[in-house]
Design an enzyme around this catalytic site. Structure first.
Site, PDB file in Angstrom:
ATOM      1  N   HIS A 166      -8.208  -4.995  -0.373  1.00 44.16           N
ATOM      2  CA  HIS A 166      -6.902  -4.369  -0.172  1.00 44.16           C
ATOM      3  C   HIS A 166      -6.169  -4.974   1.024  1.00 44.16           C
ATOM      4  O   HIS A 166      -4.936  -5.080   1.032  1.00 44.16           O
ATOM      5  CB  HIS A 166      -7.087  -2.864   0.027  1.00 44.16           C
ATOM      6  N   ASP A 203      -8.944  -6.206  -4.872  1.00 42.41           N
ATOM      7  CA  ASP A 203      -8.509  -4.932  -4.293  1.00 42.41           C
ATOM      8  C   ASP A 203      -8.983  -3.797  -5.195  1.00 42.41           C
ATOM      9  O   ASP A 203      -8.401  -3.524  -6.239  1.00 42.41           O
ATOM     10  CB  ASP A 203      -6.989  -4.914  -4.165  1.00 42.41           C
ATOM     11  N   SER A 245       0.837  -1.194   0.000  1.00 43.16           N
ATOM     12  CA  SER A 245       0.000   0.000   0.000  1.00 43.16           C
ATOM     13  C   SER A 245       0.876   1.250   0.000  1.00 43.16           C
ATOM     14  O   SER A 245       1.736   1.403  -0.868  1.00 43.16           O
ATOM     15  CB  SER A 245      -0.952  -0.036   1.197  1.00 43.16           C
TER      16      SER A 245
END
Length: 389
Positions: A358, A325, A152
């Site tokens: 995610h 995601d 991320s």
């Protein structure tokens, strides 16, 4: 067989020389908190830097000294026998400048005023964090990392390392990340920020002086974020449209009166996550870090050409994305892959069919962990081949 790195004691390093920031401002003195796991080899060639995402910290693995329930946020990834094996690698986790977990940030005392920085803490960027991390590496005697790794926002830092310090890492591992945020992602961040700044207890960021915490704003911000971290499939599987037990007795009755009580299990879950977050995270830090996330766009200075931005990179790359995601969709990772291939760099890419959204980069997925283990095995083999017998 995998095991924990055990109880970990964080370290603190103070820097006295000013750090010039991307904004044009600078911070004269600052401290970084970090943890290390494993042993640095004699050649200092087996170090791996793990970069953290928005609400994480230097506590990557192991058990906190003062809280046996505080397990590192990537403990399933880092440790003896785990994909990033600490019997082979020296792993460094650092808390970024501006955070609220020990490194200098908005909660720290501003030497110029004797009060907490609060909203006066300077704007920081992903690139600023990388420059600060490089100074920490210097202090630890690490000239070159075997790998820089993150998921991320951490993946953005890993990418920035490959551009800013191309000779100081052999491998870049960027997971569930993007070359920049989409307009939709910036929109989610802005709604979360507005929830915080419009909380009556925010006091324009000077809530420390008022003895308050903008808890309601932080709770809403976390609830918004958490929705984007999960996939629709996971929400349906875990919660569906299940009503809480007491709600079954009242919902949809003719005499039902609307209340603000929690009725659906998903509501209960989100409120729990929000309330927990508001007890440990700082509001000014949240504003600061989400802005850094928004600002990241290395192609901006190259007319939007990502390949040109990544041209300085020299390391090998592993990139991974997850099919569900939608916050950092696989298409965004493929943009990075295409730009790296345009520069004729060595790139491995995996798109993992996982239902978790995610958050998948933090979870136990057999295929995902096997991928990372195989890649780190390859890195370790390269290190071992260069070590004299």
């Amino acid at each position: 067989m995998s095991a924990s790195v055990g109880v970990v004691i964080p370290k603190r390093l103070r820097f006295e020389s000013p750090l010039a920031l991307s904004s044009g401002a600078s911070i004269d003195t600052y401290e970084l908190v970090y943890e290390t796991y494993g042993e640095l080899n004699a050649a200092r060639s087996n170090a791996v830097l793990v970069c953290h995402a928005l609400n994480a910290s230097h506590h990557v693995a192991g058990i906190a000294q003062d809280d046996p329930n505080d397990v590192g946020w990537w403990d399933n990834m880092v440790g003896p026998g785990k994909p990033l094996d600490t019997t082979r690698f020296f792993v460094v986790g650092v808390n970024n400048l501006g955070s609220c977990f020990g490194s200098t940030g908005p909660m720290s005392v501003n030497p110029a005023t004797g009060k907490a920085y609060g909203p006066d803490f300077p704007v920081v960027t992903v690139e600023d964090w990388v420059h600060a991390q490089a100074r920490l590496a210097d202090a630890l005697g690490i000239e070159r990392f075997a790998a820089v790794m993150g998921g991320s926002l951490g993946g953005m830092q890993a990418l920035a390392w490959s551009m800013l310090y191309p000779t100081r890492l052999a491998h870049c591992i960027a997971i569930a990340t993007a070359p920049k945020l989409s307009a939709q992602n910036i929109a989610f961040n802005e709604v979360a920020r507005r929830a915080i700044v419009t909380d009556p207890d925010f006091h324009e960021g000077r809530f420390y002086e008022h003895g308050t915490v903008p808890a309601r704003g932080l709770q809403v911000a976390r609830m918004i974020g958490h929705i984007t971290y999960l996939s629709d499939d996971v929400m349906a599987e875990k919660f569906g449209r299940t009503l809480r037990r007491h709600a079954h007795d009242t919902a949809l009755r003719s005499d039902y009166q609307f209340t603000f009580d929690v009725e659906f299990e998903i509501e209960s879950y989100l409120r729990y996550q929000g309330e927990k977050f508001s007890r440990y995270f700082d509001a000014n830090t949240y504003l600061l870090i989400t802005r850094a996330l928004d600002y990241f766009d290395p192609a901006r200075d190259h007319g939007g050409n990502l390949a040109a931005a990544l041209a300085p990179a020299q390391c090998d790359f592993l990139l991974a994305s997850f099919s569900t995601d939608w916050r950092f969709a696989p298409d965004r990772t493929r943009e990075i892959v295409a730009a790296l291939l345009a520069n004729r760099l060595r790139v491995s890419y995996a798109e993992i069919d996982a239902p978790h959204g995610h958050d998948a980069f933090l979870l136990d997925d057999r295929r995902y962990h096997a991928l990372l283990k195989a890649y780190f095995d390859r890195i370790a083999a390269g290190i071992d081949a260069k070590v004299p017998a």
